[in-house]
Scaffold this motif. Structure first.
Motif, short mmCIF file in Angstrom:
data_model
loop_
_atom_site.label_atom_id
_atom_site.label_comp_id
_atom_site.label_asym_id
_atom_site.label_seq_id
_atom_site.Cartn_x
_atom_site.Cartn_y
_atom_site.Cartn_z
N VAL A 98 14.39 -8.64 -17.50
CA VAL A 98 13.89 -7.44 -18.15
C VAL A 98 14.05 -8.08 -19.36
O VAL A 98 13.64 -7.77 -20.33
CB VAL A 98 15.40 -6.49 -18.15
CG1 VAL A 98 15.12 -5.72 -19.26
CG2 VAL A 98 15.33 -5.26 -16.65
N GLU A 99 14.95 -8.75 -19.85
CA GLU A 99 14.82 -9.56 -21.17
C GLU A 99 14.06 -10.53 -21.75
O GLU A 99 13.42 -10.37 -22.20
CB GLU A 99 16.22 -10.37 -21.35
CG GLU A 99 17.87 -9.71 -21.39
CD GLU A 99 19.03 -10.92 -20.90
OE1 GLU A 99 18.71 -11.72 -21.16
OE2 GLU A 99 19.59 -10.32 -21.12
N LEU B 193 11.34 -7.73 -22.41
CA LEU B 193 11.27 -7.36 -23.65
C LEU B 193 10.76 -8.23 -24.55
O LEU B 193 10.07 -7.89 -25.61
CB LEU B 193 12.83 -6.76 -23.35
CG LEU B 193 13.17 -5.68 -24.80
CD1 LEU B 193 12.22 -4.82 -24.21
CD2 LEU B 193 14.41 -5.42 -24.46
N THR C 134 19.23 -8.42 -14.51
CA THR C 134 18.85 -8.31 -16.51
C THR C 134 18.41 -9.32 -17.34
O THR C 134 17.29 -8.88 -18.07
CB THR C 134 20.01 -8.27 -16.85
OG1 THR C 134 21.05 -7.12 -16.16
CG2 THR C 134 20.29 -8.16 -18.45
N VAL D 176 12.70 1.68 -22.36
CA VAL D 176 13.37 0.97 -23.58
C VAL D 176 12.58 2.47 -24.14
O VAL D 176 13.96 3.11 -24.85
CB VAL D 176 12.82 -0.10 -23.69
CG1 VAL D 176 13.26 -0.04 -25.53
CG2 VAL D 176 13.84 -1.11 -23.58
N VAL E 114 9.22 -1.84 -18.99
CA VAL E 114 10.17 -2.03 -19.49
C VAL E 114 9.98 -1.02 -21.19
O VAL E 114 10.60 -0.27 -20.85
CB VAL E 114 10.26 -3.52 -19.91
CG1 VAL E 114 11.30 -3.62 -20.90
CG2 VAL E 114 11.24 -3.84 -18.48
N ARG F 288 14.19 -2.76 -30.96
CA ARG F 288 13.17 -1.72 -29.20
C ARG F 288 13.64 -0.39 -30.06
O ARG F 288 12.10 0.16 -29.15
CB ARG F 288 14.80 -1.60 -28.79
CG ARG F 288 15.46 -2.89 -27.99
CD ARG F 288 16.95 -2.33 -27.82
NE ARG F 288 16.92 -1.77 -26.24
CZ ARG F 288 16.78 -2.29 -24.97
NH1 ARG F 288 16.72 -3.28 -25.41
NH2 ARG F 288 17.15 -1.93 -23.89
N ASP G 51 19.34 0.44 -21.83
CA ASP G 51 19.51 -0.92 -22.21
C ASP G 51 19.24 -1.35 -21.37
O ASP G 51 18.50 -0.92 -19.57
CB ASP G 51 21.00 -1.09 -22.16
CG ASP G 51 21.92 -0.53 -21.13
OD1 ASP G 51 21.57 -0.77 -19.76
OD2 ASP G 51 23.31 0.03 -21.24
N ASN G 52 19.47 -2.70 -21.10
CA ASN G 52 18.97 -3.63 -20.07
C ASN G 52 19.40 -3.72 -19.11
O ASN G 52 18.48 -3.47 -17.86
CB ASN G 52 18.94 -5.06 -20.40
CG ASN G 52 18.04 -5.88 -22.15
OD1 ASN G 52 17.19 -5.19 -22.71
ND2 ASN G 52 18.04 -6.92 -22.99
N LYS G 53 20.81 -3.83 -18.59
CA LYS G 53 21.42 -3.55 -17.33
C LYS G 53 20.58 -1.92 -16.89
O LYS G 53 20.66 -2.04 -15.53
CB LYS G 53 22.78 -3.11 -17.85
CG LYS G 53 23.75 -4.49 -17.02
CD LYS G 53 25.06 -3.92 -17.11
CE LYS G 53 26.10 -4.57 -16.29
NZ LYS G 53 27.41 -4.42 -16.46
#
Length: 91
Positions: free
Chosen positions: A57-58, A61, A54, A37, A33, A73, A42-44
């Motif tokens: 991923v959040e 992150l 998603t 980044v 991840v 980021r 982006d996250n999507k």
């Protein structure tokens, strides 16, 4: 970025993770991840590439931010780039 360069970057990042430092605190998936980044995704986009939600991923992150003690980021990208640059200078 072509796949050969991407594979070399990934291999180098994993080698650095094994050696320690702040990047070394990350799990393999968190490192994936963080690397994406740093590439500006982006996250999507990250979720689609890693075939996860998603929200996953959040979560990764948030862990990356906590382990690297950053809140942006851009800071993740900076630390990853600095670590890769330092390792390249050692080689």
């Amino acid at each position: 970025m072509d796949t050969e360069v991407e594979a070399a970057t990934e291999a180098r990042a994993r080698e650095l993770a094994r050696r320690g430092g702040r990047i070394g605190r990350l799990t393999a998936r968190e490192l994936d991840v963080a690397r994406l980044v740093a590439l500006g995704l982006d996250n999507k986009e990250i979720a689609a590439l890693l075939t996860v939600a998603t929200r996953t991923v959040e979560t990764h992150l948030r862990s990356v931010f906590a382990k690297l003690d950053v809140d942006r980021r851009a800071a993740v990208a900076f630390l990853l780039a600095r670590t890769l640059f330092a390792a390249r200078r050692e080689a």
